[in-house]
Design an enzyme around this catalytic site. Structure first.
Site, PDB file in Angstrom:
ATOM      1  N   ARG A  57       0.680  -0.967   0.076  1.00 25.90           N
ATOM      2  CA  ARG A  57       0.276   0.170  -0.054  1.00 25.90           C
ATOM      3  C   ARG A  57       0.979   1.393  -0.103  1.00 25.90           C
ATOM      4  O   ARG A  57       2.054   1.125   0.128  1.00 25.90           O
ATOM      5  CB  ARG A  57      -0.978  -0.192   1.085  1.00 25.90           C
ATOM      6  CG  ARG A  57      -0.243  -0.519   2.553  1.00 25.90           C
ATOM      7  CD  ARG A  57      -0.572   0.240   3.776  1.00 25.90           C
ATOM      8  NE  ARG A  57      -0.523   1.763   3.621  1.00 25.90           N
ATOM      9  CZ  ARG A  57       0.671   2.596   3.790  1.00 25.90           C
ATOM     10  NH1 ARG A  57       1.663   1.795   4.126  1.00 25.90           N
ATOM     11  NH2 ARG A  57       0.589   3.575   3.835  1.00 25.90           N
ATOM     12  N   GLY A  58       0.382   2.389  -0.120  1.00 30.49           N
ATOM     13  CA  GLY A  58       1.022   3.518  -0.488  1.00 30.49           C
ATOM     14  C   GLY A  58       1.121   3.929  -2.021  1.00 30.49           C
ATOM     15  O   GLY A  58       1.510   2.939  -2.799  1.00 30.49           O
ATOM     16  N   ARG A 100      -7.398  -1.023  -7.188  1.00 32.90           N
ATOM     17  CA  ARG A 100      -7.454   0.501  -6.593  1.00 32.90           C
ATOM     18  C   ARG A 100      -7.990   1.352  -7.424  1.00 32.90           C
ATOM     19  O   ARG A 100      -7.134   2.098  -8.070  1.00 32.90           O
ATOM     20  CB  ARG A 100      -6.180   0.597  -5.598  1.00 32.90           C
ATOM     21  CG  ARG A 100      -5.915  -0.296  -4.674  1.00 32.90           C
ATOM     22  CD  ARG A 100      -6.901  -0.549  -3.645  1.00 32.90           C
ATOM     23  NE  ARG A 100      -7.252   0.635  -2.731  1.00 32.90           N
ATOM     24  CZ  ARG A 100      -6.046   1.278  -1.762  1.00 32.90           C
ATOM     25  NH1 ARG A 100      -4.920   0.474  -1.572  1.00 32.90           N
ATOM     26  NH2 ARG A 100      -6.395   2.077  -0.958  1.00 32.90           N
ATOM     27  N   GLN A 216      -2.954   2.459   9.895  1.00 30.67           N
ATOM     28  CA  GLN A 216      -1.647   2.601   9.395  1.00 30.67           C
ATOM     29  C   GLN A 216      -0.802   3.605  10.233  1.00 30.67           C
ATOM     30  O   GLN A 216       0.439   2.997  10.081  1.00 30.67           O
ATOM     31  CB  GLN A 216      -1.844   3.146   7.699  1.00 30.67           C
ATOM     32  CG  GLN A 216      -2.447   2.144   7.054  1.00 30.67           C
ATOM     33  CD  GLN A 216      -3.880   2.695   6.665  1.00 30.67           C
ATOM     34  OE1 GLN A 216      -4.711   3.138   7.764  1.00 30.67           O
ATOM     35  NE2 GLN A 216      -4.535   2.631   5.501  1.00 30.67           N
ATOM     36  N   ASP A 257      -2.680  10.484  -2.420  1.00 33.33           N
ATOM     37  CA  ASP A 257      -2.780   9.322  -3.248  1.00 33.33           C
ATOM     38  C   ASP A 257      -2.990   9.871  -4.938  1.00 33.33           C
ATOM     39  O   ASP A 257      -2.706   9.401  -5.636  1.00 33.33           O
ATOM     40  CB  ASP A 257      -3.911   8.240  -2.946  1.00 33.33           C
ATOM     41  CG  ASP A 257      -3.442   7.506  -1.942  1.00 33.33           C
ATOM     42  OD1 ASP A 257      -3.195   6.294  -2.401  1.00 33.33           O
ATOM     43  OD2 ASP A 257      -3.338   7.856  -0.854  1.00 33.33           O
ATOM     44  N   ASN A 267      -6.071  12.002   0.224  1.00 35.93           N
ATOM     45  CA  ASN A 267      -5.467  11.162   1.112  1.00 35.93           C
ATOM     46  C   ASN A 267      -6.122  10.354   1.965  1.00 35.93           C
ATOM     47  O   ASN A 267      -7.579  10.371   2.059  1.00 35.93           O
ATOM     48  CB  ASN A 267      -4.223  11.993   1.914  1.00 35.93           C
ATOM     49  CG  ASN A 267      -3.253  11.250   2.485  1.00 35.93           C
ATOM     50  OD1 ASN A 267      -2.706  10.426   2.147  1.00 35.93           O
ATOM     51  ND2 ASN A 267      -3.022  11.449   4.025  1.00 35.93           N
TER      52      ASN A 267
END
Length: 368
Positions: A57-58, A100, A216, A257, A267
């Protein structure tokens, strides 16, 4: 682990291609911090699931994973003529893109890999497969350098706030750390650059929002910064206001993102609330954004698609017993959009942008 030891980045390495090029190796972030486990992804379903379920992720790390993934999958296409190869490549690309919807890096990387194929149409399919592996490796190395540059610009902001005998208070939300990129992170890169410039970990005091509902900040940011030797304090998301009011926060760094052309930034859910509070308390709020996350085709944040996730993440995922009534409706957006008017600056690898953001992006050559 210790930041000054090579083992630090070895253990938190997000994504790599195995030497035999038959699988991708990732750290399964859903198991952190309790378990550090590396897993291999070899099928399209495994790669898709790892991105969808946040094992990787990220935005930048998702992009690197997608680059390696499409290169790996393309290497297995059993077609020797370009047209048939490209048709199957396109199907694989669309499949990975469906994992995603918000992270623009995913689409940027897949389109870049697609362009690498089309630009080399005259070459043999085997040559194109090798080109894709090289392109994926280049994307990863570029991401490392981008994070370093963002870190250097952010470190410059920390130096402006440094006072003898006083720690610098930094607030961050979610995880935009080395676990979210190929290395260094975006929002944490200024902190890692401070260590590389000889600062002691105690000179920085990072406050991590836990970041509900997937935690997170608690599981990932606190984990990596603690092991890097940086002073870290964890708090619940709804404690940010009293923390800012106390005067302990000098600056805020968050990742993102996707950034729209006007500077609106998507985000992890809760980021816009942090920005609203920062505006009220007069605290500088910076978004750390690789230029690849800036989407000049999206004019404003209301055009950014927001992923809705499974309600179980809120009602039962972190508990031994269900914490909400069966059948209750759950609202669980993965992201929110911070209005550009709340953002002090957007730190890219090309420089720090200030409003009006569309003009600032163009002056740095972003989106041309």
């Amino acid at each position: 682990m210790d930041y000054k030891s090579d083992k630090f980045f070895e253990q938190v390495l997000t994504v790599s291609m195995e030497k035999d090029r038959q699988s991708i190796n990732i750290i399964d972030q859903t198991l952190l911090p309790g378990t550090i486990r590396r897993i291999n992804l070899s099928t399209k379903e495994e790669i898709w699931e790892a991105i969808k379920k946040l094992r990787v992720r990220g935005a930048p790390a998702i992009g690197v994973c997608a680059a390696y993934g499409i290169a790996l999958l393309a290497s297995r296409i059993q077609k020797e003529d370009f047209s048939s190869f490209y048709q199957e490549f396109g199907e694989l690309k669309n499949y990975l893109a469906s994992s995603r919807p918000t992270a623009v890096n995913l689409f940027w990387v897949l389109n870049r890999m697609d362009s690498a194929v089309k630009k080399n149409e005259e070459k043999s399919v085997n040559e194109i497969k090798e080109i894709l592996f090289k392109e994926a490796a280049d994307i990863r190395e570029e991401d490392v350098q981008i994070s370093r540059k963002i870190g250097e610009y952010g470190f410059g902001l920390l130096k402006e706030r440094k006072k003898e005998g006083k720690e610098i208070g930094i607030l961050t939300h979610c995880n935009a750390g080395t676990l979210a990129t190929a290395k260094y992170g975006t929002a944490t890169a200024p902190m890692y650059m401070a260590l590389e410039h000889g600062w002691a970990g105690e000179e920085l005091h990072v406050y991590c929002d836990e970041t509900r509902p997937l935690l997170q900040g608690a599981r990932l940011t606190a984990f990596e910064l603690h092991h890097a030797g940086i002073k870290v304090t964890l708090q619940c998301d709804n404690m940010a206001s009293i923390l800012m009011k106390s005067g302990k926060i000098d600056i805020i760094f968050v990742g993102c993102d996707r950034v729209a052309a006007n500077g609106d930034a998507a985000n992890k859910i809760g980021t816009s609330g942090v920005a609203i509070l920062a505006k009220h308390y007069g605290i500088s709020f910076y978004v750390c954004a690789p230029s690849s996350t800036i989407d000049m085709e999206t004019p404003a944040g209301d055009k950014i698609p927001i992923e809705q996730r499974d309600g179980d993440e809120i009602t039962k995922m972190w508990y031994k017993e269900r914490m909400a009534p069966e059948g209750v409706d759950v609202f669980n957006p993965a992201f929110d959009v911070t209005d550009h008017s709340l953002i002090t600056g957007i730190i890219t690898e090309k420089g720090i942008c200030h409003a009006p953001y569309d003009k600032a992006f163009k002056e740095l050559g972003i989106g041309r």
